[in-house]
Design a protein around this motif. Structure first.
Motif, PDB file in Angstrom:
ATOM      1  N   ARG A 123       8.463 -14.537  34.649  1.00 47.73           N
ATOM      2  CA  ARG A 123       7.569 -13.664  34.210  1.00 47.73           C
ATOM      3  C   ARG A 123       6.399 -13.784  33.502  1.00 47.73           C
ATOM      4  N   GLN A 124       7.343 -14.914  32.217  1.00 52.22           N
ATOM      5  CA  GLN A 124       6.299 -15.396  31.119  1.00 52.22           C
ATOM      6  C   GLN A 124       5.093 -16.448  31.317  1.00 52.22           C
ATOM      7  N   GLY A 125       4.899 -16.391  32.647  1.00 50.12           N
ATOM      8  CA  GLY A 125       4.611 -17.250  33.109  1.00 50.12           C
ATOM      9  C   GLY A 125       4.853 -18.963  33.171  1.00 50.12           C
ATOM     10  N   HIS A 126       5.991 -19.257  32.763  1.00 47.67           N
ATOM     11  CA  HIS A 126       6.429 -20.415  32.917  1.00 47.67           C
ATOM     12  C   HIS A 126       6.815 -21.595  34.068  1.00 47.67           C
ATOM     13  N   ASP A 127       6.766 -22.222  33.912  1.00 43.90           N
ATOM     14  CA  ASP A 127       6.205 -23.152  35.488  1.00 43.90           C
ATOM     15  C   ASP A 127       7.669 -23.634  35.596  1.00 43.90           C
ATOM     16  N   ILE A 128       9.170 -23.040  35.749  1.00 49.58           N
ATOM     17  CA  ILE A 128      10.294 -23.379  36.024  1.00 49.58           C
ATOM     18  C   ILE A 128      10.649 -22.723  37.815  1.00 49.58           C
ATOM     19  N   ILE A 159       8.719 -28.278  35.203  1.00 48.76           N
ATOM     20  CA  ILE A 159      10.371 -27.157  34.483  1.00 48.76           C
ATOM     21  C   ILE A 159      11.706 -27.685  35.529  1.00 48.76           C
ATOM     22  N   TRP A 160      12.410 -27.405  35.590  1.00 45.06           N
ATOM     23  CA  TRP A 160      13.380 -27.890  36.529  1.00 45.06           C
ATOM     24  C   TRP A 160      14.518 -27.349  35.243  1.00 45.06           C
ATOM     25  N   ILE A 161      15.573 -26.204  35.308  1.00 45.35           N
ATOM     26  CA  ILE A 161      16.452 -26.017  34.431  1.00 45.35           C
ATOM     27  C   ILE A 161      17.833 -26.958  35.444  1.00 45.35           C
ATOM     28  N   THR A 162      18.301 -27.965  34.801  1.00 43.16           N
ATOM     29  CA  THR A 162      19.075 -29.112  35.323  1.00 43.16           C
ATOM     30  C   THR A 162      20.120 -28.980  35.493  1.00 43.16           C
ATOM     31  N   GLU A 163      21.161 -27.706  33.565  1.00 48.88           N
ATOM     32  CA  GLU A 163      22.767 -27.951  33.948  1.00 48.88           C
ATOM     33  C   GLU A 163      22.625 -26.287  32.751  1.00 48.88           C
ATOM     34  N   ASP A 189      34.999 -20.918  26.627  1.00 49.16           N
ATOM     35  CA  ASP A 189      36.583 -21.537  26.237  1.00 49.16           C
ATOM     36  C   ASP A 189      36.053 -22.289  25.254  1.00 49.16           C
ATOM     37  N   ILE A 190      35.218 -23.399  25.438  1.00 57.55           N
ATOM     38  CA  ILE A 190      35.041 -24.397  24.605  1.00 57.55           C
ATOM     39  C   ILE A 190      34.682 -24.176  23.148  1.00 57.55           C
ATOM     40  N   GLY A 191      34.130 -23.433  23.218  1.00 55.72           N
ATOM     41  CA  GLY A 191      33.923 -22.952  21.898  1.00 55.72           C
ATOM     42  C   GLY A 191      32.423 -22.388  21.352  1.00 55.72           C
ATOM     43  N   TRP A 192      32.023 -22.883  22.987  1.00 55.92           N
ATOM     44  CA  TRP A 192      30.777 -22.700  22.116  1.00 55.92           C
ATOM     45  C   TRP A 192      30.064 -21.000  22.610  1.00 55.92           C
ATOM     46  N   GLU A 193      28.844 -20.513  21.480  1.00 57.28           N
ATOM     47  CA  GLU A 193      28.343 -19.130  21.230  1.00 57.28           C
ATOM     48  C   GLU A 193      27.447 -18.921  22.604  1.00 57.28           C
ATOM     49  N   ILE A 194      27.963 -18.212  23.331  1.00 54.02           N
ATOM     50  CA  ILE A 194      26.866 -17.525  24.092  1.00 54.02           C
ATOM     51  C   ILE A 194      25.938 -16.691  23.952  1.00 54.02           C
ATOM     52  N   TYR A 195      24.495 -17.297  24.258  1.00 52.32           N
ATOM     53  CA  TYR A 195      23.249 -17.054  23.678  1.00 52.32           C
ATOM     54  C   TYR A 195      22.387 -16.785  24.845  1.00 52.32           C
ATOM     55  N   PRO A 196      22.314 -16.056  26.169  1.00 52.59           N
ATOM     56  CA  PRO A 196      21.114 -16.079  27.016  1.00 52.59           C
ATOM     57  C   PRO A 196      19.744 -16.620  26.400  1.00 52.59           C
ATOM     58  N   GLN A 197      19.548 -15.547  25.217  1.00 53.47           N
ATOM     59  CA  GLN A 197      18.208 -15.413  24.646  1.00 53.47           C
ATOM     60  C   GLN A 197      17.409 -16.833  24.303  1.00 53.47           C
ATOM     61  N   GLY A 198      18.774 -17.748  23.982  1.00 55.66           N
ATOM     62  CA  GLY A 198      18.310 -18.969  24.050  1.00 55.66           C
ATOM     63  C   GLY A 198      17.645 -19.350  24.419  1.00 55.66           C
ATOM     64  N   LEU A 199      17.941 -19.637  25.651  1.00 50.19           N
ATOM     65  CA  LEU A 199      17.109 -20.363  26.844  1.00 50.19           C
ATOM     66  C   LEU A 199      15.353 -20.369  26.779  1.00 50.19           C
ATOM     67  N   THR A 200      15.274 -18.144  26.773  1.00 55.35           N
ATOM     68  CA  THR A 200      13.890 -17.848  26.650  1.00 55.35           C
ATOM     69  C   THR A 200      12.886 -18.956  24.803  1.00 55.35           C
ATOM     70  N   ARG A 201      14.543 -18.481  24.245  1.00 53.89           N
ATOM     71  CA  ARG A 201      13.426 -18.956  23.196  1.00 53.89           C
ATOM     72  C   ARG A 201      13.209 -20.641  22.982  1.00 53.89           C
ATOM     73  N   VAL A 202      14.373 -21.711  23.501  1.00 55.91           N
ATOM     74  CA  VAL A 202      13.736 -22.937  23.514  1.00 55.91           C
ATOM     75  C   VAL A 202      12.689 -22.991  24.375  1.00 55.91           C
ATOM     76  N   VAL A 203      12.504 -22.425  25.603  1.00 58.40           N
ATOM     77  CA  VAL A 203      11.475 -23.132  26.572  1.00 58.40           C
ATOM     78  C   VAL A 203      10.530 -22.980  25.432  1.00 58.40           C
ATOM     79  N   ASN A 204      10.173 -21.464  25.458  1.00 55.63           N
ATOM     80  CA  ASN A 204       8.631 -21.287  24.235  1.00 55.63           C
ATOM     81  C   ASN A 204       9.017 -22.035  23.304  1.00 55.63           C
ATOM     82  N   ASN A 205       9.261 -22.690  22.623  1.00 56.76           N
ATOM     83  CA  ASN A 205       9.273 -23.375  21.497  1.00 56.76           C
ATOM     84  C   ASN A 205       8.726 -24.774  21.952  1.00 56.76           C
ATOM     85  N   LEU A 206       9.005 -25.101  22.722  1.00 53.22           N
ATOM     86  CA  LEU A 206       8.747 -26.262  23.562  1.00 53.22           C
ATOM     87  C   LEU A 206       7.246 -26.043  24.693  1.00 53.22           C
TER      88      LEU A 206
END
Ligand code: FCB
Length: 449
Positions: free
Chosen positions: A389-394, A350-354, A324-341
Motif C-alpha cells: 500500500r505504501q508503494g514498495h516494490d515487493i 524486493i522479495w521477502i525471502t524468509e 518458542d526460540i525466544g524471539w520477540e514477535i514484532y510484525p511492524q518491524g518489517l514495515t519499519r525496516v523496509v522503510n529504513n532501508l
C-alpha cells in the motif's frame, strides 16, 4: 482476512529451505565435509548434540517433498545448493552431487514450481584453508558460482549469491555461536569484507556464463531500537545497525563502510584492498530480505561489548510476546525496516525471502495446531500488504520453512516448519499453518473465489 493486494497473479507465494538444514546424506556420493559438519562434531556446539547427517533425509525423499509443496499450492521454491556436494577439492564438478540438483529441478519442473536458488547458505567446504578469513575463498566462490552457472544456469531463473552474510561473519567469527566458532571482532569484519567480495566476484562469474538471469543477494537487515532514550543507548543501537546493515548494503552500492567499522578492524584493515568496492558493487536485479524480529540495544558494559560498541538486551517474555526460540514477535518491524532501508539505499525490487516462527507445537491425534505460527504469519502478511500500500516494490513472500529442520546451533529443538517432521520416521504432517497458507494461495490463484 488477507489483503487483496497479496492475492494478485503477479505476487509470488513460496516456501524456503536450505541444503544443510534438510538434505542429510552429508558424506554420500562424494560430498565433502562443510564447516557445519565439522562444527557439529565439536562437543557443546549444538544444543541437542545433533548434526545434519540425516536431517529431513531430503536427498532421498525430495520427490515426496516436491509433491507436498505442490499439494500445498506453492508455485515457487527457494532452496540452496550445497557447494561441497557439487564441487570437488580440485574445483571440478562432482557429477554425483550435481546430479541431485538436476533431479530436483526436473521434479520441480514436472510440478510447475519455479526454483529460486541460493548459492551459499553457510555450508562452506571445510577444505578451504582459513575459510572466510582467507581472501582466496572469495575467488573460490566465484569458481563455484561459475560451475553452477554452467551446469544448472539455464534452468535457474533467479539466483542469490549469499544468504545472510551477517550470520556467517558475525555469528561465525565474533559471537562464536555458528561455524567455525571464532570470537574475534576484527576477524569477523574481515570475514564480512571477504563475503561481500565473494558476492561481487560471484555475480561477475555468473553473468559471464548466464548474462540474462536475475541475480541478487539475501540479507537479514536489522531493526534495532535503543533500550532507553539516552544518548549512549541510541548510539549503541546505531552501532548495531551499522554492523548489520551498512556493513553489507554500503558495499553493494559502492559506498565505503562507516569509519567506526573500519576502526574496529585494527591491523586487519589491510585486508581491504583498493578496488574491492568496485567489485562488490555489481548491479543487482533483486534483493531478498529475511525478517523474523527486531532487536533492542543498550550501551556496552563488558570489554567484549565495548569492542562491538553495543550490547543486545534479551527480549522479556513478561512484556513482549515471544516465539518458542525466544524471539520477540514484532510484525511492524518489517514495515519499519523496509522503510529504513529504502530511505538509505537505492534498493532493487524486493522479495521477502524468509519469514516464519519457531512454534514447537507437537502432533495430537494426527493434527498439529500451530496457532502461534498462524497468528505470526497472518500479522506479518498484513505488514507485507501495508508495504505494498505504501508503494514498495515487493514481489513475493517465502515462508520459512517448508519443513521442520536442523536449526543450526539449536539442532532439532526448534521447529520452524509449516510441515511437521517426525525425525525418527521421517513422516511429514502438514500443520494448521500449511493449510492456512494453502487456502490463501488457492484464493490468489483464483482471485474471483
Ligand atoms: C535464518 C536462516 C535460516 C533459518 C532461520 C530461522 O537466519 O537463514 O536458515 O535458520 O533463520
Amino acid at each position: 482476512m488477507i489483503d487483496s493486494l497479496l492475492l494478485t497473479d503477479q505476487f509470488e507465494w513460496g516456501c524456503a529451505t536450505s541444503a544443510f538444514q534438510i538434505e542429510g546424506a552429508t558424506s554420500a556420493d562424494g560430498k565433502l565435509p562443510s564447516i557445519w559438519d565439522d562444527f557439529c562434531r565439536q562437543p557443546g556446539r549444538i544444543k541437542d548434540a545433533s548434526s545434519g547427517q540425516t536431517a529431513c533425509d531430503h536427498v532421498r525423499l525430495y520427490r515426496d517433498d516436491v509433491a507436498l509443496m505442490s499439494e500445498l499450492g506453492f508455485r515457487h521454491y527457494r532452496f540452496s545448493i550445497s557447494w561441497p556436494r557439487v564441487m570437488d577439492a580440485n574445483g571440478r564438478v562432482n557429477p554425483a552431487g550435481m546430479d541431485f540438483y538436476k533431479r530436483l529441478l526436473d521434479e520441480l519442473a514436472r510440478h510447475g514450481i519455479t526454483p529460486n536458488a541460493t548459492l551459499f547458505h553457510w555450508d562452506l567446504p571445510a577444505h578451504l584453508a582459513g575459510g572466510w578469513l582467507n581472501r582466496d575463498t572469495a575467488y573460490r566462490f566465484a569458481d563455484y558460482a561459475q560451475l553452477v552457472a554452467r551446469e544448472l544456469g539455464d534452468r535457474l531463473p533467479r539466483v542469490a549469491t549469499l544468504n545472510e552474510p551477517w550470520c556467517s561473519a558475525f555469528l561465525g567469527h565474533d559471537l562464536g555461536v555458528f561455524a567455525p566458532g571464532g570470537r574475534n571482532r576484527a576477524e569477523a569484519l574481515t570475514a564480512a569484507h571477504h563475503l561481500m567480495l565473494a558476492h561481487g566476484l560471484g555475480v561477475q562469474a555468473w553473468r559471464a556464463i548466464q548474462p540474462d538471469i536475475s541475480v541478487g543477494i539475501v540479507l537479514n537487515p536489522e531493526l534495532c531500537d535503543p533500550a532507553t532514550d539516552s544518548t549512549a543507548d541510541r548510539s549503541a543501537a546505531r552501532m548495531a545497525e551499522m554492523e548489520r546493515n551498512d556493513c553489507f548494503l554500503n558495499p553493494l552500492f559502492g559506498r565505503e563502510w562507516p569509519q567506526e567499522l573500519i576502526d574496529q578492524m585494527g591491523e586487519r584493515q589491510s585486508d581491504r584492498l583498493q578496488g574491492d568496492l568496485t567489485i562488490c558493487a555489481q548491479p543487482l536485479d533483486f534483493i531478498g530480505l529475511n525478517y523474523y524480529t527486531r532487536s533492542v540495544a543498550q550501551a556496552p558494559m563488558t570489554t567484549e561489548e565495548s569492542q562491538r560498541g553495543y550490547a543486545f538486551v534479551s527480549p522479556d517474555g513478561r512484556t513482549a510476546q515471544l516465539t518458542d526460540i525466544g524471539w520477540e514477535i514484532y510484525p511492524q518491524g518489517l514495515t519499519r525496516v523496509v522503510n529504513n532501508l529504502t530511505r538509505q539505499w537505492p534498493l532493487p525490487p524486493i522479495w521477502i525471502t524468509e519469514n516464519g516462527a519457531a512454534d514447537n507445537a507437537g502432533i495430537d491425534r494426527g493434527l498439529c495446531d500451530d496457532d502461534l505460527r498462524c497468528a505470526y504469519l497472518t500479522a506479518h502478511l498484513e505488514q507485507v500488504a501495508e508495504l505494498l500500500r505504501q508503494g514498495h516494490d515487493i514481489r513475493g513472500y517465502y515462508v520459512w520453512s517448508l519443513l521442520d529442520n536442523f536449526e543450526w546451533a539449536h539442532g532439532y529443538s526448534q521447529r520452524f516448519g509449516i510441515v511437521h517432521v517426525d525425525f525418527d520416521t521421517q513422516t511429514r504432517t502438514p500443520k494448521k499453518s500449511a493449510r492456512m497458507l494453502q487456502s490463501l494461495i488457492g484464493t490468489s490463484a483464483n482471485p474471483s473465489h
